[in-house]
Design a protein around this motif. Structure first.
Motif, PDB file in Angstrom:
ATOM      1  N   LYS A  35      35.291-125.225  59.975  1.00 35.91           N
ATOM      2  CA  LYS A  35      36.250-126.300  59.748  1.00 35.91           C
ATOM      3  C   LYS A  35      36.445-127.118  61.018  1.00 35.91           C
ATOM      4  CE  LYS A  35      39.079-123.609  56.535  1.00 35.91           C
ATOM      5  NZ  LYS A  35      40.399-123.044  56.307  1.00 35.91           N
ATOM      6  N   TRP A  36      36.982-128.313  60.815  1.00 36.00           N
ATOM      7  CA  TRP A  36      37.438-129.135  61.932  1.00 36.00           C
ATOM      8  C   TRP A  36      38.869-128.745  62.227  1.00 36.00           C
ATOM      9  CZ3 TRP A  36      34.475-132.435  64.688  1.00 36.00           C
ATOM     10  CH2 TRP A  36      33.260-132.816  64.142  1.00 36.00           C
ATOM     11  N   ILE A  37      39.197-128.505  63.490  1.00 36.49           N
ATOM     12  CA  ILE A  37      40.580-128.187  63.842  1.00 36.49           C
ATOM     13  C   ILE A  37      41.035-129.070  64.994  1.00 36.49           C
ATOM     14  CG2 ILE A  37      40.499-125.793  63.026  1.00 36.49           C
ATOM     15  CD1 ILE A  37      40.181-124.918  65.921  1.00 36.49           C
ATOM     16  N   SER A  38      42.316-129.297  65.047  1.00 36.80           N
ATOM     17  CA  SER A  38      42.909-130.148  66.076  1.00 36.80           C
ATOM     18  C   SER A  38      43.002-129.396  67.394  1.00 36.80           C
ATOM     19  CB  SER A  38      44.309-130.580  65.633  1.00 36.80           C
ATOM     20  OG  SER A  38      45.004-131.179  66.685  1.00 36.80           O
ATOM     21  N   GLU A  39      42.750-130.096  68.512  1.00 35.35           N
ATOM     22  CA  GLU A  39      42.904-129.485  69.832  1.00 35.35           C
ATOM     23  C   GLU A  39      44.331-129.013  70.052  1.00 35.35           C
ATOM     24  OE1 GLU A  39      41.657-132.038  72.999  1.00 35.35           O
ATOM     25  OE2 GLU A  39      39.583-131.429  72.795  1.00 35.35           O
ATOM     26  N   LYS A  40      45.279-129.733  69.490  1.00 36.85           N
ATOM     27  CA  LYS A  40      46.684-129.355  69.644  1.00 36.85           C
ATOM     28  C   LYS A  40      46.942-127.989  69.024  1.00 36.85           C
ATOM     29  CE  LYS A  40      48.282-134.083  69.862  1.00 36.85           C
ATOM     30  NZ  LYS A  40      48.984-135.150  69.203  1.00 36.85           N
ATOM     31  N   ASN A  41      46.299-127.717  67.889  1.00 40.26           N
ATOM     32  CA  ASN A  41      46.462-126.403  67.260  1.00 40.26           C
ATOM     33  C   ASN A  41      45.837-125.308  68.102  1.00 40.26           C
ATOM     34  OD1 ASN A  41      47.864-127.435  65.109  1.00 40.26           O
ATOM     35  ND2 ASN A  41      46.089-127.573  63.767  1.00 40.26           N
ATOM     36  N   ILE A  42      44.702-125.616  68.741  1.00 40.95           N
ATOM     37  CA  ILE A  42      44.059-124.630  69.613  1.00 40.95           C
ATOM     38  C   ILE A  42      44.990-124.301  70.772  1.00 40.95           C
ATOM     39  CG2 ILE A  42      42.158-124.256  71.230  1.00 40.95           C
ATOM     40  CD1 ILE A  42      40.412-125.947  69.353  1.00 40.95           C
ATOM     41  N   GLU A  43      45.569-125.354  71.381  1.00 39.24           N
ATOM     42  CA  GLU A  43      46.477-125.146  72.503  1.00 39.24           C
ATOM     43  C   GLU A  43      47.682-124.321  72.064  1.00 39.24           C
ATOM     44  OE1 GLU A  43      49.455-127.954  74.967  1.00 39.24           O
ATOM     45  OE2 GLU A  43      47.356-128.569  75.013  1.00 39.24           O
ATOM     46  N   LYS A  44      48.230-124.637  70.903  1.00 39.34           N
ATOM     47  CA  LYS A  44      49.402-123.914  70.412  1.00 39.34           C
ATOM     48  C   LYS A  44      49.068-122.439  70.174  1.00 39.34           C
ATOM     49  CE  LYS A  44      52.970-124.270  66.883  1.00 39.34           C
ATOM     50  NZ  LYS A  44      53.453-125.034  65.741  1.00 39.34           N
ATOM     51  N   LYS A  45      47.919-122.179  69.582  1.00 36.94           N
ATOM     52  CA  LYS A  45      47.517-120.791  69.327  1.00 36.94           C
ATOM     53  C   LYS A  45      47.272-120.043  70.627  1.00 36.94           C
ATOM     54  CE  LYS A  45      45.638-121.526  64.724  1.00 36.94           C
ATOM     55  NZ  LYS A  45      44.443-121.587  63.881  1.00 36.94           N
ATOM     56  N   SER A  46      46.644-120.711  71.595  1.00 33.39           N
ATOM     57  CA  SER A  46      46.371-120.065  72.878  1.00 33.39           C
ATOM     58  C   SER A  46      47.660-119.733  73.605  1.00 33.39           C
ATOM     59  CB  SER A  46      45.508-120.969  73.751  1.00 33.39           C
ATOM     60  OG  SER A  46      44.272-121.200  73.128  1.00 33.39           O
ATOM     61  N   ALA A  47      48.607-120.675  73.600  1.00 31.86           N
ATOM     62  CA  ALA A  47      49.901-120.429  74.234  1.00 31.86           C
ATOM     63  C   ALA A  47      50.619-119.280  73.541  1.00 31.86           C
ATOM     64  CB  ALA A  47      50.750-121.693  74.214  1.00 31.86           C
ATOM     65  N   MET A  48      50.554-119.243  72.228  1.00 32.29           N
ATOM     66  CA  MET A  48      51.216-118.173  71.476  1.00 32.29           C
ATOM     67  C   MET A  48      50.572-116.819  71.774  1.00 32.29           C
ATOM     68  SD  MET A  48      53.670-117.255  69.628  1.00 32.29           S
ATOM     69  CE  MET A  48      54.398-118.686  68.898  1.00 32.29           C
ATOM     70  N   LEU A  50      49.146-115.943  74.609  1.00 30.69           N
ATOM     71  CA  LEU A  50      49.638-115.545  75.937  1.00 30.69           C
ATOM     72  C   LEU A  50      51.076-115.040  75.847  1.00 30.69           C
ATOM     73  CD1 LEU A  50      48.194-118.339  78.262  1.00 30.69           C
ATOM     74  CD2 LEU A  50      47.590-115.921  78.244  1.00 30.69           C
ATOM     75  N   TYR A  51      51.896-115.719  75.068  1.00 34.32           N
ATOM     76  CA  TYR A  51      53.298-115.318  74.919  1.00 34.32           C
ATOM     77  C   TYR A  51      53.394-113.911  74.322  1.00 34.32           C
ATOM     78  CZ  TYR A  51      58.265-115.756  73.805  1.00 34.32           C
ATOM     79  OH  TYR A  51      59.617-115.570  73.740  1.00 34.32           O
ATOM     80  N   GLU A  52      52.610-113.670  73.289  1.00 36.14           N
ATOM     81  CA  GLU A  52      52.614-112.343  72.658  1.00 36.14           C
ATOM     82  C   GLU A  52      52.080-111.276  73.609  1.00 36.14           C
ATOM     83  OE1 GLU A  52      50.409-113.064  69.074  1.00 36.14           O
ATOM     84  OE2 GLU A  52      52.119-114.044  68.100  1.00 36.14           O
ATOM     85  N   VAL A  69      51.717-113.172  83.126  1.00 33.44           N
ATOM     86  CA  VAL A  69      51.222-113.840  81.915  1.00 33.44           C
ATOM     87  C   VAL A  69      52.177-114.971  81.509  1.00 33.44           C
ATOM     88  CG1 VAL A  69      50.624-113.536  79.481  1.00 33.44           C
ATOM     89  CG2 VAL A  69      49.955-111.810  81.150  1.00 33.44           C
ATOM     90  N   TYR A  70      53.495-114.748  81.618  1.00 33.21           N
ATOM     91  CA  TYR A  70      54.438-115.840  81.332  1.00 33.21           C
ATOM     92  C   TYR A  70      54.180-117.025  82.264  1.00 33.21           C
ATOM     93  CZ  TYR A  70      57.548-113.088  78.257  1.00 33.21           C
ATOM     94  OH  TYR A  70      58.093-112.358  77.229  1.00 33.21           O
ATOM     95  N   ARG A  71      53.957-116.754  83.528  1.00 25.49           N
ATOM     96  CA  ARG A  71      53.696-117.843  84.491  1.00 25.49           C
ATOM     97  C   ARG A  71      52.376-118.546  84.196  1.00 25.49           C
ATOM     98  NH1 ARG A  71      56.182-114.264  89.210  1.00 25.49           N
ATOM     99  NH2 ARG A  71      58.233-115.250  89.315  1.00 25.49           N
ATOM    100  N   LYS A  72      51.392-117.785  83.764  1.00 22.29           N
ATOM    101  CA  LYS A  72      50.108-118.385  83.391  1.00 22.29           C
ATOM    102  C   LYS A  72      50.300-119.328  82.206  1.00 22.29           C
ATOM    103  CE  LYS A  72      45.445-117.072  81.935  1.00 22.29           C
ATOM    104  NZ  LYS A  72      44.556-115.932  81.623  1.00 22.29           N
ATOM    105  N   LEU A  73      51.068-118.902  81.223  1.00 23.34           N
ATOM    106  CA  LEU A  73      51.351-119.749  80.064  1.00 23.34           C
ATOM    107  C   LEU A  73      52.019-121.055  80.500  1.00 23.34           C
ATOM    108  CD1 LEU A  73      52.928-118.588  76.731  1.00 23.34           C
ATOM    109  CD2 LEU A  73      53.648-120.677  77.806  1.00 23.34           C
ATOM    110  N   ILE A  74      53.016-120.946  81.361  1.00 22.16           N
ATOM    111  CA  ILE A  74      53.748-122.130  81.840  1.00 22.16           C
ATOM    112  C   ILE A  74      52.816-123.064  82.604  1.00 22.16           C
ATOM    113  CG2 ILE A  74      55.594-122.919  83.372  1.00 22.16           C
ATOM    114  CD1 ILE A  74      56.882-120.070  82.761  1.00 22.16           C
TER     115      ILE A  74
END
Length: 190
Positions: A35-48, A50-52, A69-74
């Motif tokens: 599928k085609w996916i939005s870069e914004k969704n990739i960023e959101k998933k990656s941040a999530m 790291l948060y988890e 890991v929190y600092r890396k996310l930020i």
């Protein structure tokens, strides 16, 4: 065959028109999902992710790794919707570790970088409590050892509260405590 020629001509025009302009793809093809996916969704998933991961380290009791890991996310995703939560947890974990002044500095980053954060009032209250600790005699730690009386740090914290939230319910108490701190260190004119 004509269809591919037409597509190639369009693609070549886009490349020529782009020239030296900075181009970024907003959508990306992923072979795994097909599928085609939005870069914004990739960023959101990656941040999530790291948060988890940070929460997992925190629950396992590995606070240094959780902070990392929190600092890396930020650092990597400062505009993410969960970046303010990560910044809040950095301050909260430092506060739990007894590193009160560092916690105050991290809480300030939340207030300065994410002023509409949902826990704004809670952060002000936490900062106020840290200020009260220093006002009541908590010593500032250097290299992990409590050494210096830090009444001046309480003034800095209370002034920060008054500056960022002058009309909050906590501001009058913070302003009063500024006067108390100056009285304690015998700077009566201040």
């Amino acid at each position: 065959m004509k269809r591919w020629t037409y597509f190639s001509a369009i693609l070549a025009s886009v490349v020529v028109l782009a020239g030296n302009a900075k181009v970024s793809a907003e959508w990306m093809w992923t072979p795994e999902s097909g599928k085609w996916i939005s870069e914004k969704n990739i960023e959101k998933k990656s941040a999530m992710l790291l948060y988890e991961q940070a929460q997992g380290f925190e629950q396992a009791g590995d606070i240094p790794k959780a902070l990392g890991v929190y600092r890396k996310l930020i650092r990597q995703y400062p505009a993410s919707s969960i970046a303010p939560d990560a910044q809040y947890w950095v301050g909260h974990l430092l506060e739990e570790q007894g590193q009160y002044y560092k916690a105050f500095k991290e809480y300030q980053k939340v207030i300065e970088n994410y002023p509409s954060y949902k826990k704004f009032n809670e952060i002000l209250e936490r900062e106020y409590q840290i200020g009260n600790l220093y006002l009541s005699g908590e010593k500032l730690k250097l290299l992990g050892i409590a050494m210096l009386p830090a009444v001046d740090k309480s003034v800095e914290i209370f002034e920060s509260i008054v500056r960022v939230a002058p009309y909050s319910p906590i501001a009058p108490r913070a302003q009063f405590n500024i006067g108390e701190a100056y009285r304690k260190i015998r700077r009566y004119s201040d």
